[in-house]
Design an enzyme around this catalytic site. Sequence first.
Site, PDB file in Angstrom:
ATOM      1  N   ARG A  48       0.846  -1.204   0.000  1.00  0.00           N
ATOM      2  CA  ARG A  48       0.000   0.000   0.000  1.00  0.00           C
ATOM      3  C   ARG A  48       0.884   1.257   0.000  1.00  0.00           C
ATOM      4  NH1 ARG A  48      -5.020  -0.464   0.311  1.00  0.00           N
ATOM      5  NH2 ARG A  48      -5.336   1.620   1.157  1.00  0.00           N
ATOM      6  N   HIS A  49       1.817   1.275  -0.913  1.00  0.00           N
ATOM      7  CA  HIS A  49       2.670   2.449  -1.092  1.00  0.00           C
ATOM      8  C   HIS A  49       3.318   2.394  -2.470  1.00  0.00           C
ATOM      9  CE1 HIS A  49       5.499  -0.598   0.632  1.00  0.00           C
ATOM     10  NE2 HIS A  49       6.178  -0.199  -0.415  1.00  0.00           N
ATOM     11  N   ALA A  50       3.922   3.503  -2.844  1.00  0.00           N
ATOM     12  CA  ALA A  50       4.780   3.563  -4.039  1.00  0.00           C
ATOM     13  C   ALA A  50       6.127   4.124  -3.603  1.00  0.00           C
ATOM     14  CB  ALA A  50       4.157   4.462  -5.098  1.00  0.00           C
TER      15      ALA A  50
END
Length: 137
Positions: A48-50
Amino acid sequence: MEIEIIDFQKHGDDRGGLVSLELNNNIPFDIKRVYYIFDTLSDVTRGRHAHKRLRQLTVAVKGSCRFLLDDGNNKLEIVLNCASQGLYIGPGVWREMSDFSDDCVLLVLADDIYDEADYIRDYQQFLDAVNDQQLDG
Ligand code: T46
């Protein structure tokens, strides 16, 4: 979307399997960090990130898990379930990992050391960064 599935050469024989990950051969960046994810529960979602700049290659060396990949315009799901296959993820790609098998061990090679400042952990901020073309990739 800056992603690639890389099939590694298997050197296995009747004694078992062997895969070698080697700079300038089958790994498309200088490896500065290795970590692995294990003892995951099947009902959790990780990621749940970049990343703004980080390049990584992940291998399910044991078991399986699902990756949702998203560059802000397109989404793609990939199931990693093969120790001789890697998933390269470049910068600017939102990722979510789920559906971990009980035995899953996810190996990750990265081109830089851990830096929390390289993470975008808020989805709206990620979309804003994509629209403002602030991300590499
Ligand atoms: C990614 C996916 C595939 C460290 O201290 N050093 C490290 O090298 C890493 C990767 C994490 N951490 C700390 C930061 C957090 O307190 O370990 C904790 C768990 O990290 P995180 O919640 O970021 O873990 P995941 O599984 O959501 O994401 C990880 C990587 O962080 C990320 O870069 O792409 O695996």
